[in-house]
Motif scaffolding. Structure first.
Motif, PDB file in Angstrom:
ATOM      1  N   GLN A  45       0.843  -1.191   0.000  1.00 35.92           N
ATOM      2  CA  GLN A  45       0.000   0.000   0.000  1.00 35.92           C
ATOM      3  C   GLN A  45       0.881   1.245   0.000  1.00 35.92           C
ATOM      4  O   GLN A  45       1.829   1.351   0.791  1.00 35.92           O
ATOM      5  CB  GLN A  45      -0.931   0.025   1.213  1.00 35.92           C
ATOM      6  N   TYR A  56      -2.072   8.628  -1.074  1.00 36.80           N
ATOM      7  CA  TYR A  56      -2.792   8.461  -2.337  1.00 36.80           C
ATOM      8  C   TYR A  56      -2.772   9.750  -3.161  1.00 36.80           C
ATOM      9  O   TYR A  56      -3.340   9.791  -4.248  1.00 36.80           O
ATOM     10  CB  TYR A  56      -4.247   8.073  -2.086  1.00 36.80           C
ATOM     11  N   GLN A 102      -7.731  10.821   0.615  1.00 35.02           N
ATOM     12  CA  GLN A 102      -6.758  10.074   1.417  1.00 35.02           C
ATOM     13  C   GLN A 102      -7.367   9.674   2.755  1.00 35.02           C
ATOM     14  O   GLN A 102      -7.239   8.523   3.203  1.00 35.02           O
ATOM     15  CB  GLN A 102      -5.512  10.937   1.650  1.00 35.02           C
ATOM     16  N   HIS A 155      -7.717   5.602   2.248  1.00 35.21           N
ATOM     17  CA  HIS A 155      -6.514   4.899   2.708  1.00 35.21           C
ATOM     18  C   HIS A 155      -6.828   3.918   3.832  1.00 35.21           C
ATOM     19  O   HIS A 155      -6.361   2.769   3.796  1.00 35.21           O
ATOM     20  CB  HIS A 155      -5.447   5.907   3.136  1.00 35.21           C
TER      21      HIS A 155
END
Length: 583
Positions: free
Chosen positions: A285, A289, A343, A347
């Motif tokens: 991950q 973002y 985000q 996320h």
């Protein structure tokens, strides 16, 4: 200012005038499901969108996904695509995970209480058709080699059959998969590790039909699944503990047959493979973002094991979350700070999916006796404890994902909105196909001006508006067309008294059950100003400062509004899969 506040108190929040050199409002890089849905959303909102794809248009995308979960089907329903997709797939109302835990999607509070088994290319076909109809420009054979961004936009450098070139846009979204060039270009790491190696993938025909269109099996040394495409072809995915090879080692039909026998007990007469591949699965991950004007979504942002079939679904949810926010900012309806909420909301969801899919695959692969015992206990708990089973299936389906609000926010804020039946016989998700906020109130709501403007009968696909176009001032006689028609007003079927404002992505922005007329009117006024840029009497953001000053002078009123859920402010959210959006 709160990242979830789509209005600003600091004057004009419109995206600055477009650079004359821009080729598009948004560049989307990667024409998989995530990129196609996002590009279609942006184009339907009236933006100019270019979709860049490294593959030639004659080369098919490698598709691995087979499962479409309930929340994804709801999002596709909000785009008018779900019924067609469902008609061509297989509905699974019982899901057995590798650890032998049975989950029951049929109890989900959704119009789609099942897992749909259909190949990823069918999802892509519908999204591709929608994107082209909305005016998305497709550029194939375009490989990104780098990018630069500044205060006004992003320039992306491309290499293709015609040589090298550059394209410029206000924003760029990388949906270009695990090996994302966009992620690398903005310098984001992709921490994580490989969780499983040498997974075999094949499309085959069978001499014997399985009893179900979706069959899953696992032993101590192998796991496998068999899914029907509905046209005589089947997808086989399998892993054999005793056959571990690198991705570039060819797999053959004999290996596919062997892993099926080990995991499923028989190979069903597998024959005529049209293609066979081998891959490994990572858990990774990106820590962020977003970097400036560049975003990541889908596998470019997060990747995990195939257990639970959540990969494509999570990417599509990313796109649904980001699209309306980008459109609002570019068209001047919201400040750039709204984009920070992408985000904050997505996320944590990506992190949760990594953990849940990782737990499933580790339980399936456990080899030692203590691990097998733990798996047996976990399986029994899920199978026997209904609250635990319900929570598991809600998380897996996406129905249980919410973006919780902070202290003082309405109880339902940030939750998924169910597909509410409305007084005129329509459904909420039919209205969401227009890409707008939906306000649902009781009939004759005194705080809402009644009249033709409330019908929301504006065109579903407004004419494209460049980011430098001036935003019309909302008319005081066009009560529920704030910010150039961003709101649809609907009425509850029945006698429910809640006023509910739903975001374009199907999550609750605000709600109140206040009964005092003045309090209710003030709460609605604040919410509409906060989220859409105007109010039932036509007030605009320029009026916000004086309104707030007056409200602050009356502290008792403020306390009452907060306690009854009249506050429209939603702080930057996290993830909470336990709270319900439909209670």
């Amino acid at each position: 200012m709160d990242a979830m506040n789509p209005r600003s108190d600091k004057g004009d929040t419109k995206e600055r005038a477009a650079d004359e050199s821009r080729d598009a409002d948004v560049l989307v890089v990667g024409a998989g499901p995530t990129g196609l849905l996002l590009a279609g959303d942006l184009a339907e909102a009236g933006l100019s969108v270019t979709l860049l794809e490294r593959r030639p248009d004659t080369t098919s995308n490698l598709t691995r996904a087979l499962a479409v979960h309930a929340r994804t089907l709801e999002q596709l329903d909000a785009r008018g695509l779900a019924d067609e997709l469902v008609a061509g797939g297989h509905r699974i109302t019982r899901l057995r995970l590798f650890g032998r835990a049975d989950l029951d999607p049929s109890q989900l509070p959704s119009r789609f209480p099942f897992v749909l088994i259909t190949p990823q290319f069918e999802v892509e076909r519908l999204l591709d058709r929608r994107a082209r109809k909305a005016g998305v420009v497709f550029r194939y054979d375009s490989e990104v080699t780098g990018l630069e961004q500044d205060a006004d936009g992003v320039t992306v450098h491309l290499r293709g059959a015609g040589g090298t070139t550059g394209v410029r846009a206000a924003y760029v979204v990388g949906t270009d998969g695990v090996r994302s060039t966009i992620r690398e270009a903005i310098g984001l790491p992709f921490p994580g590790k490989s969780v499983i190696r040498s997974v075999v993938l094949a499309d085959v025909r069978l001499a014997q039909e399985p009893g179900s269109p979706f069959t899953v099996g696992a032993t101590d040394d192998a796991f496998g699944l068999l899914g029907s495409f509905g046209d005589g072809w089947y997808r086989v995915i399998g892993w054999n503990r005793h056959r571990q090879a690198d991705d570039d080692t060819p797999a053959d039909l004999a290996e596919v047959q062997e892993v099926a026998r080990l995991a499923l007990g028989k190979d069903y007469g597998i024959h005529d493979a049209r293609w066979i591949s081998r891959f490994h699965s990572d858990e990774r991950q990106a820590p962020e973002y977003r970097v400036g004007r560049v975003f990541l979504a889908g596998d470019a942002a997060h990747v995990h094991s195939p257990a639970g079939g959540q990969g494509m679904n999570t990417g599509l949810q990313d796109a649904a979350n980001l699209g309306w926010k980008l459109a609002a900012v570019i068209q001047g309806h919201a400040p750039a700070a709204l984009l920070d909420s992408y985000q904050a909301e997505r996320h944590p969801v990506g992190k949760m999916v990594l953990r849940s899919s990782g737990a499933i695959i580790r339980l399936a692969l456990v080899h030692h006796a203590p691990g097998r015992a733990a798996r047996a206990v976990a399986t029994q708990l899920v199978n026997r404890l209904r609250p635990l089973s319900r929570r598991a299936v809600r998380n897996l389906s996406g129905i249980g994902i919410a973006y919780p609000a902070g202290p003082g926010a309405p109880r339902l804020a940030g939750h998924r909105a169910p597909d509410i039946q409305l007084a005129d016989g329509s459904r909420l998700y039919e209205l969401l196909r227009r890409g707008r906020f939906v306000l649902i109130t009781p009939a004759g709501e005194p705080a809402v001006a009644q009249g033709p403007a409330n019908s929301g009968d504006a065109p579903s696909h407004p004419a494209p508006a460049r980011p430098d176009a001036s935003r019309p001032t909302p008319s005081r006689t066009d009560a529920l067309r704030p910010a150039d028609g961003r709101l649809i007003h609907a009425v509850w079927r029945g006698d429910r008294r809640t006023a509910l404002l739903v975001r374009p992505d199907g999550y609750v922005a605000w709600a109140t059950d206040a009964t005092a007329p003045a309090e209710r009117a003030a709460a609605l006024r604040t919410a509409l100003l906060h989220w859409t840029g105007s109010t039932p009497d036509g007030a605009t953001p320029a009026d916000a400062t004086s309104a707030r000053s007056a409200a602050a002078a009356d502290t008792s009123t403020t306390r009452t509004a907060t306690s009854t859920g009249a506050s429209a402010v939603i702080p930057a959210p996290a993830h909470d899969a336990d709270r319900r959006a439909d209670r």
